[in-house]
Design an enzyme around this catalytic site. Sequence first.
Site, mmCIF file in Angstrom:
data_model
loop_
_atom_site.group_PDB
_atom_site.id
_atom_site.type_symbol
_atom_site.label_atom_id
_atom_site.label_comp_id
_atom_site.label_asym_id
_atom_site.label_seq_id
_atom_site.Cartn_x
_atom_site.Cartn_y
_atom_site.Cartn_z
ATOM 1 N N GLU A 13 23.649 35.626 64.407
ATOM 2 C CA GLU A 13 23.725 34.691 63.276
ATOM 3 C C GLU A 13 25.051 33.920 63.248
ATOM 4 O O GLU A 13 25.102 32.816 62.698
ATOM 5 C CB GLU A 13 23.502 35.458 61.957
ATOM 6 N N ASP A 197 10.337 35.429 60.338
ATOM 7 C CA ASP A 197 9.072 36.185 60.336
ATOM 8 C C ASP A 197 8.522 36.134 58.923
ATOM 9 O O ASP A 197 9.190 35.618 58.023
ATOM 10 C CB ASP A 197 9.328 37.640 60.763
HETATM 11 N N1 ADE Z 1 15.386 39.521 57.829
HETATM 12 C C1 ADE Z 1 14.529 38.782 58.563
HETATM 13 N N2 ADE Z 1 13.278 39.253 58.461
HETATM 14 C C2 ADE Z 1 13.341 40.332 57.648
HETATM 15 C C3 ADE Z 1 12.377 41.269 57.173
HETATM 16 N N3 ADE Z 1 11.086 41.163 57.501
HETATM 17 N N4 ADE Z 1 12.804 42.258 56.366
HETATM 18 C C4 ADE Z 1 14.108 42.372 56.024
HETATM 19 N N5 ADE Z 1 15.056 41.517 56.448
HETATM 20 C C5 ADE Z 1 14.675 40.503 57.255
#
Ligand code: ADE
Length: 231
Positions: A13, A197
């Site tokens: 990041e 996601d």
């Molecule tokens: N950061 C990116 N995706 C995530 C997820 N599914 N759960 C927690 N933090 C995240």
Amino acid sequence: MTKLAIMGAMEEEIEPLLAHFGEAKVTVYADNKYYEVSHNGLDIVIAYSKIGKVFASLTASTMIQKFGCDTLLFSGVAGGINPELKIGDLIIADKLCQHDLDITAFGHPHGYVPGGSVLVDTTKSLRDVAIEVANENGIKVIEGTIATGDQFVHSPERKEFIQKTFNADALEMEGASVAVVCDSLNIPFFVLRAISDTADGGADIDFDEFLKSSAKNSADYLVKIVNKLQK
Ligand code: ADE
């Protein structure tokens, strides 16, 4: 603003930010690395905290109390909840909550402990600059609620709980803890995330595939915001 903190949680990041800002002075403190750069006369401290609320709180308070940062910007990735958010899309938190903070046994709402509040607002003037930059550059971004917890969410049930309980648009693992630190110490801050996601089954696969590209989307936009803040 005299000294700016830019935080991520994972190396991926902040990597695009370090690449952009160039040569940095590295200080090791509390088992972490802090990268100090100067950009057009502005002092900037960049660090990734490691994952989760505890490490993020430690890094945010270190940047403020040890390095003297007086504004903090967070850049990274998040799981999308709002169906309008597709992988790669950007969200700026207008407020954040801790979805895993639970003393409901004593009649309190989810996310609340005495002395705190369920939601912590981010600094409007910083968000306004970010929106202005987005408009000027044709960047699509939404403002919304980000829910934070010490869990990688990868189930429709947990995602639905967080959506229903907090009306959250996205979730991640650091933002609200940084918000509590900055709010308590009166430091203007915001949290920017790009979707990696959608926090349901398969989130782990998407996260691995899109972490780098989404982290870069967030970092590229953040750099534009920093340039605007300096003007
Ligand atoms: N950061 C990116 N995706 C995530 C997820 N599914 N759960 C927690 N933090 C995240």
